[in-house]
Write a protein that holds these residues in place. Structure first.
Motif, PDB file in Angstrom:
ATOM      1  N   LEU A  58      -8.589 -25.496 -35.364  1.00 26.90           N
ATOM      2  CA  LEU A  58      -8.242 -25.908 -36.732  1.00 26.90           C
ATOM      3  C   LEU A  58      -9.293 -26.835 -37.320  1.00 26.90           C
ATOM      4  O   LEU A  58      -9.597 -26.771 -38.517  1.00 26.90           O
ATOM      5  CB  LEU A  58      -6.852 -26.556 -36.751  1.00 26.90           C
ATOM      6  N   LEU A  59      -9.889 -27.673 -36.491  1.00 26.85           N
ATOM      7  CA  LEU A  59     -10.961 -28.550 -36.944  1.00 26.85           C
ATOM      8  C   LEU A  59     -12.154 -27.710 -37.404  1.00 26.85           C
ATOM      9  O   LEU A  59     -12.707 -27.917 -38.492  1.00 26.85           O
ATOM     10  CB  LEU A  59     -11.351 -29.487 -35.804  1.00 26.85           C
ATOM     11  N   MET A  60     -12.544 -26.752 -36.586  1.00 24.48           N
ATOM     12  CA  MET A  60     -13.676 -25.890 -36.935  1.00 24.48           C
ATOM     13  C   MET A  60     -13.364 -25.056 -38.180  1.00 24.48           C
ATOM     14  O   MET A  60     -14.236 -24.871 -39.041  1.00 24.48           O
ATOM     15  CB  MET A  60     -14.039 -24.989 -35.750  1.00 24.48           C
ATOM     16  N   THR A  61     -12.138 -24.576 -38.305  1.00 30.75           N
ATOM     17  CA  THR A  61     -11.734 -23.805 -39.483  1.00 30.75           C
ATOM     18  C   THR A  61     -11.799 -24.671 -40.731  1.00 30.75           C
ATOM     19  O   THR A  61     -12.259 -24.223 -41.791  1.00 30.75           O
ATOM     20  CB  THR A  61     -10.317 -23.233 -39.291  1.00 30.75           C
ATOM     21  N   THR A  62     -11.361 -25.910 -40.614  1.00 33.88           N
ATOM     22  CA  THR A  62     -11.423 -26.840 -41.748  1.00 33.88           C
ATOM     23  C   THR A  62     -12.870 -27.034 -42.194  1.00 33.88           C
ATOM     24  O   THR A  62     -13.163 -27.030 -43.391  1.00 33.88           O
ATOM     25  CB  THR A  62     -10.781 -28.187 -41.380  1.00 33.88           C
ATOM     26  N   LEU A  63     -13.770 -27.185 -41.240  1.00 30.56           N
ATOM     27  CA  LEU A  63     -15.188 -27.325 -41.584  1.00 30.56           C
ATOM     28  C   LEU A  63     -15.700 -26.065 -42.275  1.00 30.56           C
ATOM     29  O   LEU A  63     -16.416 -26.133 -43.278  1.00 30.56           O
ATOM     30  CB  LEU A  63     -16.023 -27.629 -40.341  1.00 30.56           C
ATOM     31  N   GLN A  64     -15.331 -24.913 -41.740  1.00 28.12           N
ATOM     32  CA  GLN A  64     -15.774 -23.642 -42.320  1.00 28.12           C
ATOM     33  C   GLN A  64     -15.296 -23.506 -43.766  1.00 28.12           C
ATOM     34  O   GLN A  64     -16.034 -23.033 -44.626  1.00 28.12           O
ATOM     35  CB  GLN A  64     -15.237 -22.474 -41.491  1.00 28.12           C
ATOM     36  N   HIS A  83      -3.804 -37.941 -35.124  1.00 24.09           N
ATOM     37  CA  HIS A  83      -4.363 -39.282 -34.989  1.00 24.09           C
ATOM     38  C   HIS A  83      -5.891 -39.197 -34.958  1.00 24.09           C
ATOM     39  O   HIS A  83      -6.445 -38.236 -34.405  1.00 24.09           O
ATOM     40  CB  HIS A  83      -3.835 -39.926 -33.696  1.00 24.09           C
ATOM     41  N   PRO A  84      -6.582 -40.184 -35.520  1.00 28.60           N
ATOM     42  CA  PRO A  84      -8.054 -40.172 -35.467  1.00 28.60           C
ATOM     43  C   PRO A  84      -8.613 -40.020 -34.050  1.00 28.60           C
ATOM     44  O   PRO A  84      -9.656 -39.376 -33.859  1.00 28.60           O
ATOM     45  CB  PRO A  84      -8.442 -41.529 -36.072  1.00 28.60           C
ATOM     46  N   THR A  85      -7.931 -40.581 -33.056  1.00 26.75           N
ATOM     47  CA  THR A  85      -8.391 -40.441 -31.675  1.00 26.75           C
ATOM     48  C   THR A  85      -8.389 -38.977 -31.243  1.00 26.75           C
ATOM     49  O   THR A  85      -9.288 -38.530 -30.524  1.00 26.75           O
ATOM     50  CB  THR A  85      -7.507 -41.272 -30.725  1.00 26.75           C
ATOM     51  N   THR A  86      -7.402 -38.217 -31.707  1.00 26.88           N
ATOM     52  CA  THR A  86      -7.325 -36.787 -31.383  1.00 26.88           C
ATOM     53  C   THR A  86      -8.524 -36.052 -31.970  1.00 26.88           C
ATOM     54  O   THR A  86      -9.116 -35.183 -31.311  1.00 26.88           O
ATOM     55  CB  THR A  86      -6.008 -36.190 -31.913  1.00 26.88           C
ATOM     56  N   VAL A  87      -8.904 -36.396 -33.203  1.00 27.12           N
ATOM     57  CA  VAL A  87     -10.080 -35.787 -33.825  1.00 27.12           C
ATOM     58  C   VAL A  87     -11.328 -36.132 -33.022  1.00 27.12           C
ATOM     59  O   VAL A  87     -12.166 -35.261 -32.740  1.00 27.12           O
ATOM     60  CB  VAL A  87     -10.228 -36.235 -35.298  1.00 27.12           C
ATOM     61  N   THR A  88     -11.450 -37.396 -32.621  1.00 27.42           N
ATOM     62  CA  THR A  88     -12.617 -37.824 -31.842  1.00 27.42           C
ATOM     63  C   THR A  88     -12.709 -37.047 -30.536  1.00 27.42           C
ATOM     64  O   THR A  88     -13.781 -36.552 -30.166  1.00 27.42           O
ATOM     65  CB  THR A  88     -12.553 -39.344 -31.565  1.00 27.42           C
ATOM     66  N   LEU A  89     -11.587 -36.916 -29.838  1.00 22.97           N
ATOM     67  CA  LEU A  89     -11.590 -36.189 -28.561  1.00 22.97           C
ATOM     68  C   LEU A  89     -11.938 -34.713 -28.766  1.00 22.97           C
ATOM     69  O   LEU A  89     -12.724 -34.135 -28.002  1.00 22.97           O
ATOM     70  CB  LEU A  89     -10.239 -36.328 -27.863  1.00 22.97           C
ATOM     71  N   ALA A  90     -11.370 -34.096 -29.790  1.00 24.42           N
ATOM     72  CA  ALA A  90     -11.670 -32.690 -30.072  1.00 24.42           C
ATOM     73  C   ALA A  90     -13.145 -32.526 -30.433  1.00 24.42           C
ATOM     74  O   ALA A  90     -13.814 -31.598 -29.953  1.00 24.42           O
ATOM     75  CB  ALA A  90     -10.778 -32.164 -31.195  1.00 24.42           C
ATOM     76  N   LEU A  91     -13.648 -33.431 -31.269  1.00 25.46           N
ATOM     77  CA  LEU A  91     -15.067 -33.371 -31.631  1.00 25.46           C
ATOM     78  C   LEU A  91     -15.960 -33.545 -30.411  1.00 25.46           C
ATOM     79  O   LEU A  91     -16.979 -32.850 -30.283  1.00 25.46           O
ATOM     80  CB  LEU A  91     -15.394 -34.446 -32.663  1.00 25.46           C
ATOM     81  N   ASP A  92     -15.602 -34.465 -29.521  1.00 29.15           N
ATOM     82  CA  ASP A  92     -16.389 -34.666 -28.298  1.00 29.15           C
ATOM     83  C   ASP A  92     -16.489 -33.371 -27.502  1.00 29.15           C
ATOM     84  O   ASP A  92     -17.568 -32.991 -27.044  1.00 29.15           O
ATOM     85  CB  ASP A  92     -15.773 -35.760 -27.421  1.00 29.15           C
ATOM     86  N   GLN A  93     -15.343 -32.683 -27.337  1.00 27.15           N
ATOM     87  CA  GLN A  93     -15.327 -31.429 -26.579  1.00 27.15           C
ATOM     88  C   GLN A  93     -16.180 -30.358 -27.262  1.00 27.15           C
ATOM     89  O   GLN A  93     -16.948 -29.642 -26.612  1.00 27.15           O
ATOM     90  CB  GLN A  93     -13.902 -30.916 -26.424  1.00 27.15           C
ATOM     91  N   LEU A  94     -16.035 -30.248 -28.586  1.00 25.60           N
ATOM     92  CA  LEU A  94     -16.780 -29.230 -29.333  1.00 25.60           C
ATOM     93  C   LEU A  94     -18.271 -29.553 -29.380  1.00 25.60           C
ATOM     94  O   LEU A  94     -19.118 -28.656 -29.291  1.00 25.60           O
ATOM     95  CB  LEU A  94     -16.212 -29.101 -30.749  1.00 25.60           C
ATOM     96  N   LYS A  96     -19.950 -31.221 -27.127  1.00 27.18           N
ATOM     97  CA  LYS A  96     -20.506 -30.977 -25.789  1.00 27.18           C
ATOM     98  C   LYS A  96     -20.921 -29.505 -25.640  1.00 27.18           C
ATOM     99  O   LYS A  96     -21.903 -29.197 -24.981  1.00 27.18           O
ATOM    100  CB  LYS A  96     -19.466 -31.352 -24.733  1.00 27.18           C
ATOM    101  N   ARG A  97     -20.180 -28.612 -26.296  1.00 30.22           N
ATOM    102  CA  ARG A  97     -20.487 -27.173 -26.249  1.00 30.22           C
ATOM    103  C   ARG A  97     -21.441 -26.753 -27.368  1.00 30.22           C
ATOM    104  O   ARG A  97     -21.718 -25.570 -27.541  1.00 30.22           O
ATOM    105  CB  ARG A  97     -19.187 -26.370 -26.350  1.00 30.22           C
ATOM    106  N   LYS A  98     -21.885 -27.721 -28.159  1.00 25.54           N
ATOM    107  CA  LYS A  98     -22.804 -27.489 -29.280  1.00 25.54           C
ATOM    108  C   LYS A  98     -22.193 -26.599 -30.364  1.00 25.54           C
ATOM    109  O   LYS A  98     -22.901 -25.821 -31.027  1.00 25.54           O
ATOM    110  CB  LYS A  98     -24.143 -26.938 -28.793  1.00 25.54           C
ATOM    111  N   LEU A  99     -20.871 -26.732 -30.560  1.00 24.84           N
ATOM    112  CA  LEU A  99     -20.169 -25.961 -31.593  1.00 24.84           C
ATOM    113  C   LEU A  99     -20.065 -26.747 -32.890  1.00 24.84           C
ATOM    114  O   LEU A  99     -19.936 -26.151 -33.972  1.00 24.84           O
ATOM    115  CB  LEU A  99     -18.776 -25.560 -31.099  1.00 24.84           C
ATOM    116  N   VAL A 100     -20.090 -28.066 -32.794  1.00 24.45           N
ATOM    117  CA  VAL A 100     -20.143 -28.947 -33.960  1.00 24.45           C
ATOM    118  C   VAL A 100     -21.133 -30.066 -33.653  1.00 24.45           C
ATOM    119  O   VAL A 100     -21.509 -30.272 -32.501  1.00 24.45           O
ATOM    120  CB  VAL A 100     -18.762 -29.580 -34.319  1.00 24.45           C
ATOM    121  N   ARG A 101     -21.528 -30.756 -34.695  1.00 25.19           N
ATOM    122  CA  ARG A 101     -22.348 -31.947 -34.500  1.00 25.19           C
ATOM    123  C   ARG A 101     -21.890 -33.006 -35.487  1.00 25.19           C
ATOM    124  O   ARG A 101     -21.257 -32.704 -36.496  1.00 25.19           O
ATOM    125  CB  ARG A 101     -23.837 -31.645 -34.637  1.00 25.19           C
ATOM    126  N   ARG A 102     -22.228 -34.234 -35.180  1.00 23.24           N
ATOM    127  CA  ARG A 102     -21.944 -35.357 -36.072  1.00 23.24           C
ATOM    128  C   ARG A 102     -23.245 -35.713 -36.792  1.00 23.24           C
ATOM    129  O   ARG A 102     -24.277 -35.838 -36.160  1.00 23.24           O
ATOM    130  CB  ARG A 102     -21.453 -36.558 -35.281  1.00 23.24           C
TER     131      ARG A 102
END
Length: 166
Positions: A58-64, A83-94, A96-102
Motif C-alpha cells: 500500500l505504501l508503494m501504491t500510494t507513491l505510484q 503509526h509513523p513507526t510502521t511507515v518507518t519499518l516498512a520503508l526500511d524493509q523496502l 533494503k531491497r532497493k524498492l524505495v528510497r528516501r
C-alpha cells in the motif's frame, strides 16, 4: 443433505437470543470484520509470493499514485492510517531491497520524501497483476457488486465521519 451455516447469521441469532443491544449494527460489524479477515488473508498470501507486506504494498501504491511519485513520510502515515513507526519499518524493509528510497525535500530540509524506484515499480506491477488475478481478495465478486459495496461503505464511512459528506 448438509445445511448451509452462515456464521454471521448465527452471531445475529445468538446476539438477539441473549438480549444484546443494536443487533443490526452488531451483525454489520461481524460481517465487515469476517469479510476483512478473508480478504486480507487472500491478499497477504498473494503478496508473500512477492516478498511484500500489505503495508509495504500500500505504501508503494500510494507513491505510484502520487502526483510526482513521492510523499513525505508523515503524509504516508496519515494516508495509510498507520503509526509513523510502521511507515518507518516498512520503508526500511523496502529500502533494503532497493524498492524505495528516501530523498531530502528540495525546499524543506526537515522533510524526508519516500520515492518509488524503478525496481520497486517493477515489483509493484507484478504484485498488482497477481492481486488483480485474485480479484484483490474478492474472488467471485464481479464489478457490479464491487461498485455496490463501495457505494454502501462510502455511505457508512460518511455517516461515521471517516470521510466528509459527498
Amino acid at each position: 443433505m448438509t445445511e448451509r451455516h452462515d456464521p454471521v447469521e448465527w452471531s445475529r441469532e445468538q446476539w438477539i437470543a441473549h438480549h444484546q443491544p443494536a443487533p443490526d449494527q452488531f451483525t454489520a460489524m461481524v460481517a465487515i470484520l469476517r469479510t476483512h479477515g478473508a480478504m486480507t488473508a487472500s491478499i497477504d498470501a498473494t503478496l508473500r509470493t512477492h516478498e511484500l507486506t500489505r503495508t509495504g504494498y500500500l505504501l508503494m501504491t500510494t507513491l505510484q499514485l502520487s502526483r510526482d511519485g513521492t510523499r513525505p513520510l508523515g503524509q504516508l502515515s496519515r494516508h495509510l492510517m498507520v503509526h509513523p513507526t510502521t511507515v518507518t519499518l516498512a520503508l526500511d524493509q523496502l529500502e533494503k531491497r532497493k524498492l524505495v528510497r528516501r530523498n531530502p525535500h528540495p525546499t524543506d530540509r526537515r522533510t524526508i520524501l519516500a520515492v518509488l524506484t524503478p525496481a520497486g515499480q517493477e515489483i509493484l506491477d507484478q504484485a498488482t497483476k497477481a492481486l488483480a488475478e485474485n480479484d484483490f481478495g474478492l474472488t467471485g465478486v464481479d464489478g457490479e457488486l464491487s461498485r455496490k459495496v463501495v457505494d454502501v461503505l462510502g455511505e457508512v464511512r460518511e455517516r461515521t465521519g471517516e470521510v466528509p459528506g459527498r
